[in-house]
Write a protein that holds these residues in place. Sequence first.
Motif, short mmCIF file in Angstrom:
data_model
loop_
_atom_site.label_atom_id
_atom_site.label_comp_id
_atom_site.label_asym_id
_atom_site.label_seq_id
_atom_site.Cartn_x
_atom_site.Cartn_y
_atom_site.Cartn_z
N ALA A 22 1.35 -0.76 0.57
CA ALA A 22 -0.44 -0.01 0.11
C ALA A 22 0.69 1.83 -0.22
O ALA A 22 0.35 2.27 0.00
CB ALA A 22 -0.84 0.01 0.76
N ALA A 23 2.06 1.21 0.29
CA ALA A 23 2.29 2.68 0.40
C ALA A 23 4.17 2.70 0.03
O ALA A 23 4.88 0.91 -0.31
CB ALA A 23 2.80 3.39 1.65
N ASP B 190 9.97 5.20 -6.86
CA ASP B 190 8.16 6.02 -7.25
C ASP B 190 6.87 4.63 -6.34
O ASP B 190 6.13 5.09 -6.95
CB ASP B 190 8.23 5.67 -8.44
CG ASP B 190 8.33 4.16 -9.93
OD1 ASP B 190 8.42 3.79 -8.46
OD2 ASP B 190 8.10 4.18 -10.30
N GLY B 191 7.86 4.12 -6.00
CA GLY B 191 6.43 3.24 -4.85
C GLY B 191 6.04 2.36 -5.80
O GLY B 191 5.88 1.31 -5.15
N SER B 192 7.06 1.67 -6.51
CA SER B 192 7.03 0.69 -7.33
C SER B 192 7.79 -1.05 -7.05
O SER B 192 8.67 -0.37 -6.49
CB SER B 192 6.96 0.56 -9.05
OG SER B 192 8.23 1.08 -9.52
N GLY B 193 7.55 -1.76 -7.53
CA GLY B 193 8.24 -3.15 -7.18
C GLY B 193 8.20 -4.87 -6.72
O GLY B 193 6.52 -4.85 -6.61
N PHE C 223 3.44 -4.22 -6.88
CA PHE C 223 2.95 -2.16 -6.32
C PHE C 223 3.28 -1.72 -8.00
O PHE C 223 4.31 -1.78 -8.57
CB PHE C 223 3.82 -2.07 -5.31
CG PHE C 223 3.33 -2.68 -4.14
CD1 PHE C 223 1.80 -2.44 -3.82
CD2 PHE C 223 4.73 -3.46 -3.79
CE1 PHE C 223 2.43 -2.68 -2.41
CE2 PHE C 223 3.92 -3.86 -2.87
CZ PHE C 223 2.74 -3.71 -1.76
N GLU C 224 1.66 -0.84 -8.25
CA GLU C 224 2.84 0.09 -9.27
C GLU C 224 3.31 1.17 -8.77
O GLU C 224 2.47 1.34 -7.88
CB GLU C 224 1.69 0.74 -10.35
CG GLU C 224 0.48 -0.82 -11.04
CD GLU C 224 1.63 -1.19 -11.74
OE1 GLU C 224 2.08 -0.26 -12.68
OE2 GLU C 224 1.41 -2.56 -12.29
N PRO C 225 4.07 2.15 -9.27
CA PRO C 225 4.28 3.35 -8.96
C PRO C 225 2.87 4.08 -8.07
O PRO C 225 2.21 3.79 -8.48
CB PRO C 225 4.89 4.38 -10.00
CG PRO C 225 5.15 3.13 -11.02
CD PRO C 225 3.49 1.75 -11.13
N GLY C 226 3.47 4.70 -7.08
CA GLY C 226 2.31 5.44 -6.33
C GLY C 226 2.89 5.76 -4.62
O GLY C 226 3.26 4.46 -4.75
N PRO D 71 -3.97 0.15 -4.97
CA PRO D 71 -4.16 -1.32 -5.57
C PRO D 71 -2.73 -1.83 -5.35
O PRO D 71 -2.15 -0.98 -5.65
CB PRO D 71 -5.37 -1.02 -6.65
CG PRO D 71 -5.59 -0.03 -7.05
CD PRO D 71 -4.68 0.97 -5.84
N PHE D 72 -2.79 -3.10 -5.47
CA PHE D 72 -1.76 -3.86 -5.21
C PHE D 72 -1.95 -5.31 -5.64
O PHE D 72 -3.16 -5.88 -5.31
CB PHE D 72 -0.63 -4.18 -4.07
CG PHE D 72 -1.49 -4.42 -2.82
CD1 PHE D 72 -0.77 -5.71 -2.23
CD2 PHE D 72 -1.83 -2.99 -1.91
CE1 PHE D 72 -1.44 -5.91 -1.12
CE2 PHE D 72 -2.74 -3.54 -0.30
CZ PHE D 72 -2.07 -5.07 0.00
#
Length: 123
Positions: free
Chosen positions: A16-17, A78-81, A97-100, A105-106
């Motif tokens: 989530a973050a 970028d928050g992704s991975g 996770f997508e960037p953010g 959502p994940f």
Amino acid sequence: MRLGPFLASLIGLVGAAHVSSAADASWVAVSESKHLSAWCGSNSAAFDVVIKGNTLTFTSRSTTKLSETVDLTALQPDGSGKLVGKDWKDREFYVTFEPGAGPRPFYVTTFIGHCRYLFTPKT
């Protein structure tokens, strides 16, 4: 209890973050099955998600109160991975996770790859 729904429920809360810029936070997330096998089950479940420092802990809101903790330091700036965790039987699961930043959502995928769950923050 089937492994897929349990892992998905627990893991879904993980992504989530982004740790390096995220403050401590908490929210509720709901899981939805997106898998390729009937073996995984199709239950949706609610989870309490908590971020403290570089860790994310998610706990099912069911009477069993199953809980897992994941290290968030492997996320990109970028928050992704894709994070790797271990379940209660020492099997790997994956959180993508997508960037953010913040609640978003994940996906959680089980160790065999057939079971995939989308975790979405409850609004």
